[in-house]
Design a protein around this motif. Structure first.
Motif, PDB file in Angstrom:
ATOM      1  N   SER A   1       0.828  -1.219   0.000  1.00 39.28           N
ATOM      2  CA  SER A   1       0.000   0.000   0.000  1.00 39.28           C
ATOM      3  C   SER A   1       0.856   1.261   0.000  1.00 39.28           C
ATOM      4  O   SER A   1       0.444   2.308   0.494  1.00 39.28           O
TER       5      SER A   1
ATOM      6  N   LYS B   1      -4.359  -0.148   3.174  1.00 37.09           N
ATOM      7  CA  LYS B   1      -5.022   0.474   2.012  1.00 37.09           C
ATOM      8  C   LYS B   1      -6.049   1.511   2.471  1.00 37.09           C
ATOM      9  O   LYS B   1      -6.440   2.392   1.710  1.00 37.09           O
TER      10      LYS B   1
ATOM     11  N   LYS C   1      -2.503   6.862   0.860  1.00 36.03           N
ATOM     12  CA  LYS C   1      -1.589   5.741   1.092  1.00 36.03           C
ATOM     13  C   LYS C   1      -0.281   6.221   1.733  1.00 36.03           C
ATOM     14  O   LYS C   1       0.018   7.411   1.761  1.00 36.03           O
TER      15      LYS C   1
END
Length: 396
Positions: free
Chosen positions: A287, A334, A344
């Motif tokens: 992520s 995420k 992110k």
């Protein structure tokens, strides 16, 4: 040694010392069990009514919780559940007591809590509950703003703490400190209502505020701009919520003395209250977005290799350094939030001298990482940054 130089001692040792002192305090004042009986649907009201008037001595007793209409005997599980349920309700926006700022994950007292009757009595109660959790070795799923942890520790807030609340306003203050303000004629020792409102107050009617007596008529000069920035930080992060802070601390310090909690810094206090997070490194890596680097850049490869070798405490410190809190989103990285919604984990290339420390912008979950020449140099600089880099480090 512990009280004279707490910075030199690692978190595990400080926590062990804290626990032993709390146990000592407990043994000196042996109390009977602290029994409460609450309805799940009214856990805040029932707990408040049963605990707010109890003498401090009673609060040291072993907590015994019963949920009305349920058979369960409390062997510890119900107490844990009570702490969880209660903290969820206390920090719910509907309670009006606390509000999220910045990334919508961290809480501080709501300046609008005055619309709630007995609001200061509730803050004292919440201070007691947080202290009781520490006293009992229970963890709370609660994350405060950096500046609120500083208030608990009686550490001065600075204008750097505003960045997590309002990055644009912080940039304006930083610009002032770095540039000549002699040519700004209407800059005085006051804040107008609109200025205050967009930072913290949303729905409140605010009037202009003088930062010092007669401030509306005192111009800010090159010589006095540092004083101005300090007063602005004090007003936004402290004075605007001073009654709430004082009431919380009145409850908190009944059980946890100021000199004992002060062995921790603000980041360690978060870990003490909320526990060390479980960080899934693969999830974090998946992520992460890069600017100026790619996932194949040698610096990025070294970064993940170095972080893989971190212990749990350093992983938590890294997360705090970059995002402002050790909280991991329930849905994984995420779902990480920034100042204006989902954001992110970011790693940006930092230009300039390669020996510079990494720096961070917590409102954007952003790590600025210089292009180091070796894995060893990266490890040494990164560890130094997450352990030592507090105010002003790497803000150049």
């Amino acid at each position: 040694m512990m009280l004279k130089a707490p910075r030199l001692i690692d978190f595990d040792n400080k926590r062990a010392y804290f626990r032993s002192r709390i146990r000592q305090q407990h043994e000196q004042h042996l109390s009977g069990p602290l029994r409460i009986s609450v309805r799940r649907a009214y856990v805040l009201e029932d707990s408040y009514n049963q605990l707010r008037m109890r003498p401090t001595q009673d609060l040291r007793g072993r907590l015994n919780v019963q949920f009305q209409g349920e058979e369960g005997i409390d062997a510890g599980g119900l107490t844990r559940e009570w702490y969880q349920l209660l903290s969820r309700v206390v920090f719910d926006k509907g309670a009006l007591l606390f509000t999220t700022v910045g990334n919508n994950v961290t809480f501080q007292p709501n300046p609008n809590s005055v619309y709630q009757t007995e609001h200061l009595s509730y803050f004292k109660f919440v201070g007691r509950v947080v202290a009781k959790a520490l006293f009992d070795g229970q963890l709370l799923d609660v994350y405060f703003t950096r500046s609120f942890y500083k208030h608990i520790l009686d550490v001065k807030v600075t204008y750097h703490d505003i960045e997590a609340v309002d990055p644009d306003y912080y940039k304006n203050l930083k610009w002032m400190l770095e540039n000549d303000v002699s040519d700004i004629p209407d800059l005085t020792f006051s804040m107008d209502a609109d200025e205050e409102k967009h930072i913290l107050y949303e729905k409140t009617q605010v009037t202009d505020y003088e930062l010092k007596p007669g401030g509306r008529n005192i111009r800010v000069t090159e010589e006095t701009k540092h004083e101005y920035v300090d007063l602005v930080a004090d007003h936004i992060l402290t004075n605007a919520i001073r009654p709430q802070i004082n009431s919380f601390l009145a409850g908190f310090n009944e059980l946890v003395p100021k000199e004992l909690i002060s062995i921790f810094n603000d980041k360690e206090l978060e870990l003490l209250i909320s526990g060390l997070p479980e960080i899934d490194l693969d999830d974090l890596k998946a992520s992460t977005e890069y600017t100026g680097y790619t996932s194949a850049s040698s610096v990025i490869q070294w970064f993940w290799e170095v972080v893989k070798g971190f212990n749990k405490e350093d992983m938590a410190r890294l997360l705090q350094f970059v995002t402002g809190t050790s909280k991991v989103p329930l849905e994984g990285f995420k779902a990480l939030q920034g100042i204006s919604g989902p954001q992110k984990f970011q790693i940006h290339k930092a230009y300039g001298a390669p020996e510079r420390l990494p720096s961070a912008h917590t409102c954007f979950n952003q790590l600025d990482l210089p292009e180091y020449t070796s894995s060893e140099q990266l490890q040494e600089r990164l560890l130094l940054a997450i352990h030592e880099a507090s105010e002003g480090f790497g803000f150049g």
